[in-house]
Design an enzyme around this catalytic site. Sequence first.
Site, PDB file in Angstrom:
ATOM      1  N   GLU A 191      24.071   5.530  -5.939  1.00  0.00           N
ATOM      2  CA  GLU A 191      22.609   5.685  -5.850  1.00  0.00           C
ATOM      3  C   GLU A 191      22.109   5.731  -4.416  1.00  0.00           C
ATOM      4  OE1 GLU A 191      23.168   1.133  -6.529  1.00  0.00           O
ATOM      5  OE2 GLU A 191      24.211   3.012  -6.960  1.00  0.00           O
ATOM      6  N   THR A 206     -15.918   0.865   2.087  1.00  0.00           N
ATOM      7  CA  THR A 206     -15.210   1.044   3.360  1.00  0.00           C
ATOM      8  C   THR A 206     -15.120  -0.230   4.181  1.00  0.00           C
ATOM      9  OG1 THR A 206     -17.221   1.650   4.575  1.00  0.00           O
ATOM     10  CG2 THR A 206     -16.050   3.427   3.440  1.00  0.00           C
ATOM     11  N   CYS A 260      29.387  -0.959  -9.750  1.00  0.00           N
ATOM     12  CA  CYS A 260      29.725  -2.233  -9.104  1.00  0.00           C
ATOM     13  C   CYS A 260      30.060  -3.282 -10.168  1.00  0.00           C
ATOM     14  CB  CYS A 260      28.590  -2.674  -8.184  1.00  0.00           C
ATOM     15  SG  CYS A 260      29.084  -3.943  -6.981  1.00  0.00           S
ATOM     16  N   LEU A 261      29.181  -4.257 -10.402  1.00  0.00           N
ATOM     17  CA  LEU A 261      29.426  -5.223 -11.473  1.00  0.00           C
ATOM     18  C   LEU A 261      29.568  -4.515 -12.813  1.00  0.00           C
ATOM     19  CD1 LEU A 261      29.640  -8.142 -12.475  1.00  0.00           C
ATOM     20  CD2 LEU A 261      27.137  -8.228 -12.580  1.00  0.00           C
ATOM     21  N   LEU A 299       0.819  -1.213   0.000  1.00  0.00           N
ATOM     22  CA  LEU A 299       0.000   0.000   0.000  1.00  0.00           C
ATOM     23  C   LEU A 299       0.854   1.265   0.000  1.00  0.00           C
ATOM     24  CD1 LEU A 299      -2.888  -0.856   2.507  1.00  0.00           C
ATOM     25  CD2 LEU A 299      -3.045  -0.600   0.029  1.00  0.00           C
ATOM     26  N   GLY A 300       2.130   1.112   0.345  1.00  0.00           N
ATOM     27  CA  GLY A 300       2.999   2.283   0.404  1.00  0.00           C
ATOM     28  C   GLY A 300       3.200   2.812   1.803  1.00  0.00           C
ATOM     29  N   ASP A 326      -1.069 -11.174   9.732  1.00  0.00           N
ATOM     30  CA  ASP A 326       0.022 -12.100   9.428  1.00  0.00           C
ATOM     31  C   ASP A 326       0.545 -12.701  10.720  1.00  0.00           C
ATOM     32  OD1 ASP A 326      -0.240 -11.289   6.826  1.00  0.00           O
ATOM     33  OD2 ASP A 326       1.568 -10.040   6.799  1.00  0.00           O
ATOM     34  N   ILE A 327       0.749 -14.006  10.746  1.00  0.00           N
ATOM     35  CA  ILE A 327       1.228 -14.653  11.966  1.00  0.00           C
ATOM     36  C   ILE A 327       2.623 -14.157  12.330  1.00  0.00           C
ATOM     37  CG2 ILE A 327       2.201 -16.675  10.762  1.00  0.00           C
ATOM     38  CD1 ILE A 327       1.142 -18.355  13.156  1.00  0.00           C
ATOM     39  N   GLU A 328       3.438 -13.813  11.309  1.00  0.00           N
ATOM     40  CA  GLU A 328       4.808 -13.367  11.578  1.00  0.00           C
ATOM     41  C   GLU A 328       4.854 -12.034  12.314  1.00  0.00           C
ATOM     42  OE1 GLU A 328       4.731 -15.647   7.652  1.00  0.00           O
ATOM     43  OE2 GLU A 328       3.617 -13.966   8.542  1.00  0.00           O
ATOM     44  N   HIS A 348      28.441   2.379  -4.871  1.00  0.00           N
ATOM     45  CA  HIS A 348      27.028   2.544  -5.233  1.00  0.00           C
ATOM     46  C   HIS A 348      26.580   3.980  -4.936  1.00  0.00           C
ATOM     47  CE1 HIS A 348      25.777  -1.662  -6.050  1.00  0.00           C
ATOM     48  NE2 HIS A 348      26.796  -1.951  -5.259  1.00  0.00           N
ATOM     49  N   LYS A 353     -18.002   8.025   7.386  1.00  0.00           N
ATOM     50  CA  LYS A 353     -18.462   6.664   7.684  1.00  0.00           C
ATOM     51  C   LYS A 353     -17.335   5.835   8.297  1.00  0.00           C
ATOM     52  CE  LYS A 353     -20.566   2.616   5.449  1.00  0.00           C
ATOM     53  NZ  LYS A 353     -21.037   2.057   4.155  1.00  0.00           N
TER      54      LYS A 353
END
Length: 543
Positions: free
Chosen positions: A516, A187, A378-379, A15-16, A146-148, A514, A222
């Site tokens: 970035e 909703t 890198c590579l 969802l972000g 989620d169980i985790e 890297h 609502k």
Amino acid sequence: MTRYIFVTGGVVSSLGKGIASASLAAILEARGLKVTMLKLDPYINVDPGTMSPFQHGEVFVTHDGAETDLDLGHYERFIRTRMTQNNNFTTGRVYEDVLRRERRGDYLGATIQVIPHITDEIKRRIIKGAGDADVALVEVGGTVGDIESQPFLEAIRQLRVEVGAKRAMLMHLTLVPYIATAGETKTKPTQHSVKELRSIGLQPDVLVCRSDRAIDVSSRRKIALFTNVEERAVISLPDADTIYKIPGILHAQGLDDYVVERFGLECRGADLSEWDRVVDAKLHPEKEVNIAMVGKYMELLDAYKSLIEAMSHAGIQSRTKVNLRYIDSEDIENQGTGLLEGVDAILVPGGFGLRGVEGKIATVRYARENKIPYLGICLGMQVAVIEFARDVLGWSDANSTEFDKDSGHPVVGLITEWADASGNTEVRTEASDLGGTMRLGAQECGLEPGSKVFECYGKERIVERHRHRYEVNNNLLPQLQAAGLKITGRSGDGALVEVVEAPDHPWFVACQFHPEFTSTPRDGHPLFSGFVNAALEYKAKKA
């Protein structure tokens, strides 16, 4: 005293949460508050360092050398606070530490249980990661149910009680789908998600409702009624044409005002002028370039998240629309370099393993021989050296020992000893574990005056982040340099090659680090800016 905003997600994943959390953090920072962020990952891996890019996406490397979740990249791009190893931890890391203490006898023979031992360790890490920040936003990965995630949510429940309501609040992201056939938003998924949260003792204070469109007032009213959340704290977060609009969207609905009032903080109003400038430059470019990005994880672009964003940032700095053409290096192997025709520059990012490497080498040759601006990372630097050795020196068997241990000309080999980000000596062999055994984190690099890379940075000493275990073989450097390969960047101690440039080429730069990971939308990064400018010059000459 630190205030905590715990961020959870419901209904579906992706969802972000990271973007929404970072955007709220950016607004609070713009109000003069000291802000930090944490990401709690429920998976059992100790860290994402050895996880497949196809499953997890990018591994973001912090300044101090931690291999972390890609959300920490979002955090650093939205706020000025530098993330560390304390800002991300997993279930695996928590259990590893608790079990190590149990083996040492620290628990004095007690029966080790999820409650209190695991939850106590989670709380300890949250408090440590928050440090002395005014506000710490703590994002829990996964979705409620989620169980985790259960130990993390229980730890949050306990911590909210311990610090009190005036120092802790819960922000829950949920999906509000639009049903086209009915012509309305629904909703009910949000109501059920909040019901799930409340069943484990957590009442959300803020609901951020994700949808493909703005949610109308009646739907928000609502949702507030059925979830026991103030109407002003039900926030509509529609899809945006750039993620850098999100701070403005949240601010316009008064989310930061609500947070500041709830916590009783005294601070100035938010100045989002920097973000307004970023959005304006992003949405109103004056120029355009087409850049080929040749990688091996193109099925999941999140594997290159920071790199894609860094190219966008370079475009923002020069008001240039950067069109990335994503090309799988295996397609280059199968279909040839004709796939690269018409581009203004070529980018080859990092990666691991033999698959697709020959396609990357062919890409380098195409860029070098056709004088197309090239940036290797890198590579992308290692294959540049391999290509140069094969096609200029004539060493047809030149390779990296990662791909061919019996190569007659191993121009790239395993690093066996180096200094880590803290200055400590690290030693590795072929028998070392894969996890946490690379050259990681920020390292100093010296640049050669007069080189292309020096022109970009404008200084001789830089600091950039690394994540690699192979490096250019110094034993073969004299032959490579005699053939014309330029070594324009070296590690602080001069022992390792950091940057190479090709001779007789308008702009061919390849780096082992890297860049970035330190690019941001507000400041960009000099190397990517130089690359985009080179692409613009190449395009102008073609015209």
